[in-house]
Design an enzyme around this catalytic site. Sequence first.
Site, PDB file in Angstrom:
ATOM      1  N   GLU A  22      75.452 -18.471 -53.341  1.00 33.08           N
ATOM      2  CA  GLU A  22      74.769 -17.454 -54.436  1.00 33.08           C
ATOM      3  C   GLU A  22      76.259 -16.592 -55.221  1.00 33.08           C
ATOM      4  OE1 GLU A  22      74.167 -13.445 -53.313  1.00 33.08           O
ATOM      5  OE2 GLU A  22      74.050 -13.702 -51.387  1.00 33.08           O
ATOM      6  N   LYS A 156      71.692  -6.668 -42.289  1.00 27.85           N
ATOM      7  CA  LYS A 156      72.599  -5.650 -42.038  1.00 27.85           C
ATOM      8  C   LYS A 156      71.724  -4.461 -41.262  1.00 27.85           C
ATOM      9  CE  LYS A 156      74.300  -5.802 -46.050  1.00 27.85           C
ATOM     10  NZ  LYS A 156      73.628  -7.261 -46.086  1.00 27.85           N
TER      11      LYS A 156
END
Length: 301
Positions: A22, A156
């Site tokens: 990406e 995360k």
Amino acid sequence: MIKINGEIKKALKEGLPIVALESTIISHGMPYPKNVETALKVEQAIRDNGAIPATIGIIDGIAVVGMTPDEIEQFGKRKGIVKVSRRDLPVVYAKKMWAATTVAATMIIANQAGIEVFVTGGIGGVHRHAETTMDISADLQELAKTDVTVICAGAKAILDLPLTLEYLETMGVPVLGYQTKELPAFYTPRSGLGVDYEIVSCKEAAEIIYHKRHNHLSGGILIANPIPEKYAMDAKIINDAIKKALSEADKLGIKGKEVTPFLLKTIVDLTGGDSLESNIHLVINNAILGAKISQEYALLK
Ligand code: PSU
Ligand code: MN
């Protein structure tokens, strides 16, 4: 609207292993010049491990599959490159803009190009307090419906990890731990939360992908690869930084797609750059795994 570079086109025709990458991580996930250095190192790690990298981004309204080093450099330093998810794609195509693709947008383009394996750092997820903000990353919806396997280092702790797992379960997305029974927490190898299944080898990963595609069970697969212990952050230090970053975002009223880039940047500042080093190492670690999985999958197809 898609331009596939010559090397990737040839590899697709010959059924060679390819790994998609990406560009939001370049334009919005890391500071210049580390972002460019990392993107190039990640590509090299993929080549060193027997696959062909295809970094994806949108240039003048064209989705480019397999950006050149110079294009990657541009994505690293140009101002005004917008972060795009599924909803933005028709707009940036029509307006012929430069745009960095998130996990969701990269999955869409990789799938259109015919690439199965996609490596990133972390995916978006259900944010903390999503029950009031409704901030749930479009990455999760994309994993629900688009046929691409995403290799990440977990999610995360800026996110609500238990809710993220619940959402993925509801959406029918297999969550596989690579040589772990726990969901890794990006900067640290453990979150205390279980994954659906542990996989022990790249061959096993490839077989799961094969059976999902062969049985037309549409949608993505998430493979979570823990950060190697030696590059991991101290759990207390990183969790304190995350807490501070979250309250800072709250105070400043950061909303929508600015949230994730703001948190990442603030955490880098609060840890004196240590979180950035961890971030770089975990992406490279994922690239190595992705290259090997794509090789195993190319043998099965
Ligand atoms: N996590 C990271 N680095 C990143 C991102 C996530 O550690 O660069 C990016 C990815 O492109 C991901 C996007 O798809 O953030 C999610 O953004 P949002 O939370 O706005 O959906
Ligand atoms: Mn969001």
